[in-house]
Write an enzyme that holds these catalytic residues in place. Structure first.
Site, PDB file in Angstrom:
ATOM      1  N   HIS A 114     -12.531   4.806   9.990  1.00 23.84           N
ATOM      2  CA  HIS A 114     -11.703   4.559  10.830  1.00 23.84           C
ATOM      3  C   HIS A 114     -12.010   5.372  12.194  1.00 23.84           C
ATOM      4  O   HIS A 114     -12.490   6.469  11.897  1.00 23.84           O
ATOM      5  CB  HIS A 114     -10.033   5.113  10.505  1.00 23.84           C
ATOM      6  N   GLU A 131      -9.712  11.125   9.179  1.00 29.56           N
ATOM      7  CA  GLU A 131      -9.589   9.929   9.302  1.00 29.56           C
ATOM      8  C   GLU A 131      -8.013   9.337   9.488  1.00 29.56           C
ATOM      9  O   GLU A 131      -7.823   8.262   9.095  1.00 29.56           O
ATOM     10  CB  GLU A 131     -10.504   8.712   8.471  1.00 29.56           C
ATOM     11  N   GLU A 171       0.783  -1.258  -0.006  1.00 32.47           N
ATOM     12  CA  GLU A 171       0.093  -0.019  -0.091  1.00 32.47           C
ATOM     13  C   GLU A 171       0.948   1.308   0.051  1.00 32.47           C
ATOM     14  O   GLU A 171       1.633   1.373   0.967  1.00 32.47           O
ATOM     15  CB  GLU A 171      -1.007  -0.009   1.449  1.00 32.47           C
ATOM     16  N   TRP A 172       0.671   2.200  -0.891  1.00 31.42           N
ATOM     17  CA  TRP A 172       1.361   3.442  -0.899  1.00 31.42           C
ATOM     18  C   TRP A 172       0.362   4.543  -0.059  1.00 31.42           C
ATOM     19  O   TRP A 172      -0.903   4.757  -0.778  1.00 31.42           O
ATOM     20  CB  TRP A 172       1.773   3.898  -2.371  1.00 31.42           C
ATOM     21  N   ARG A 173       0.863   4.727   0.845  1.00 31.63           N
ATOM     22  CA  ARG A 173       0.070   5.945   1.747  1.00 31.63           C
ATOM     23  C   ARG A 173       0.396   7.441   1.004  1.00 31.63           C
ATOM     24  O   ARG A 173       1.342   7.898   1.569  1.00 31.63           O
ATOM     25  CB  ARG A 173       0.386   5.931   3.211  1.00 31.63           C
ATOM     26  N   ARG A 200      -5.220   9.238   2.262  1.00 29.99           N
ATOM     27  CA  ARG A 200      -6.180   9.055   3.251  1.00 29.99           C
ATOM     28  C   ARG A 200      -6.536  10.768   3.676  1.00 29.99           C
ATOM     29  O   ARG A 200      -5.820  11.649   3.658  1.00 29.99           O
ATOM     30  CB  ARG A 200      -5.414   8.502   4.565  1.00 29.99           C
ATOM     31  N   ARG A 203      -4.864  -8.636  14.056  1.00 32.01           N
ATOM     32  CA  ARG A 203      -4.040  -8.746  12.854  1.00 32.01           C
ATOM     33  C   ARG A 203      -3.797 -10.127  12.638  1.00 32.01           C
ATOM     34  O   ARG A 203      -3.421 -10.243  11.592  1.00 32.01           O
ATOM     35  CB  ARG A 203      -2.977  -7.661  13.326  1.00 32.01           C
ATOM     36  N   GLN A 212       0.622  -2.371  14.561  1.00 30.09           N
ATOM     37  CA  GLN A 212       0.890  -3.436  13.137  1.00 30.09           C
ATOM     38  C   GLN A 212       2.162  -4.149  13.713  1.00 30.09           C
ATOM     39  O   GLN A 212       2.895  -3.476  14.512  1.00 30.09           O
ATOM     40  CB  GLN A 212       1.391  -2.457  12.088  1.00 30.09           C
ATOM     41  N   SER A 261       2.129   2.137   9.338  1.00 30.92           N
ATOM     42  CA  SER A 261       1.082   3.289   9.098  1.00 30.92           C
ATOM     43  C   SER A 261      -0.074   3.232   9.886  1.00 30.92           C
ATOM     44  O   SER A 261      -0.956   4.137   9.695  1.00 30.92           O
ATOM     45  CB  SER A 261       0.595   2.902   7.614  1.00 30.92           C
ATOM     46  N   LYS A 293     -13.792  -1.807   4.375  1.00 30.94           N
ATOM     47  CA  LYS A 293     -12.961  -1.735   5.470  1.00 30.94           C
ATOM     48  C   LYS A 293     -13.246  -0.874   6.623  1.00 30.94           C
ATOM     49  O   LYS A 293     -13.740   0.110   6.505  1.00 30.94           O
ATOM     50  CB  LYS A 293     -11.599  -1.348   4.912  1.00 30.94           C
TER      51      LYS A 293
END
Length: 258
Positions: free
Chosen positions: A148, A91, A51-53, A87, A218, A241, A237, A175
């Site tokens: 979120h 959120e 994932e590229w934030r 994003r 997770r 995590q 991120s 999600k």
């Protein structure tokens, strides 16, 4: 046995919603050089998804710069499926970017052919979502609609209804991420996930309980129906995590060796 999605999504040889939950590694980089350096390091870890934030990118409001970086990122990660996320600061976004500019960047990324999934928030509203959905469908990019809550865990019905709302709004993948205050909150999230998996949501979904308390979601969320878990490659991120090597070790016990 893991509960699989009734409808599955195939991207570059990877199956989302299938026998195994997928592991995604986030890229959070302020500069292009840092982005590509991180990406090269993540490739060696062999994640299922990246994932590229882009909201953490210093040139996020420069569409041409984003597309140029995105092209190099695609070349670097090869055939690993890529989630593109700009994003909202409402959120958890890392920068404040106007809605108009966010939409411009997101649509350009979708049309580039370099991404496989795009993540936008349900709170963006109908008009914003419909534009992104139109472009994502036309370019075979799967749409994640997300919610979120970094303060608390709402009750089970709220969580279920939020996932259902994302599905009804056109998400290919609903999600949701919430913050627990105790272990009962983690159980609330897992119960809601199980309920969603066995309801009207036919496609893949993603849920997580954040922070240290929520780490078990997770690791084991895939048993209850969550189809992607986010791990740490170099940088996290979101809170809670787990490093990818540790996550794989634990998941091998629950789901078998990958």
């Amino acid at each position: 046995m893991r509960q699989q999605s009734k409808k599955q999504i195939k991207m570059r040889g990877v199956v989302l919603g299938g026998p195994l939950p997928l592991i995604c590694l986030p890229l959070v980089a302020a500069t292009r050089a840092e982005l590509i350096d991180q990406a090269a390091g993540l490739v060696a870890l062999q994640p299922d998804l990246v994932e590229w934030r882009v909201d953490g990118f210093g040139e996020v409001e420069d569409v041409a710069a984003c597309l140029s970086a995105l092209g190099e990122l695609r070349r670097t990660i090869g055939e690993i499926p890529l989630i593109f996320t700009c994003r909202s600061d409402q959120e958890g976004g890392m920068r404040t970017v106007s809605q108009a500019k966010r939409l411009e960047v997101i649509v350009a990324a979708i049309e580039s052919g370099a991404i496989d999934l795009v993540d936008i928030e349900l709170c963006n509203g109908r008009g914003f979502i419909d534009v992104v959905k139109q472009h994502s469908q036309a370019n075979y990019v799967a749409l994640i609609l997300s919610y979120h809550n970094f303060k608390e865990t709402p009750d089970e019905t709220f969580i279920y209804n939020k996932l259902l709302a994302a599905w009804q709004a056109g998400a290919d993948i609903p999600k949701l991420a919430v913050m627990p205050k105790d272990y009962d909150d983690v159980l609330v999230l897992l119960r809601a996930t199980n309920r969603a998996r066995n309801s009207a949501i036919d496609g893949p979904l993603v849920t997580m309980s954040m922070g240290e308390l929520g780490a078990i979601s997770r690791l084991a969320g895939g048993l209850f129906g969550s189809d992607i878990t986010f791990a740490i490659g170099r940088a996290a991120s979101a809170p809670g995590q787990i490093p990818i090597a540790q996550l794989r070790t634990g998941m091998a016990i629950l789901f078998g060796d990958r």
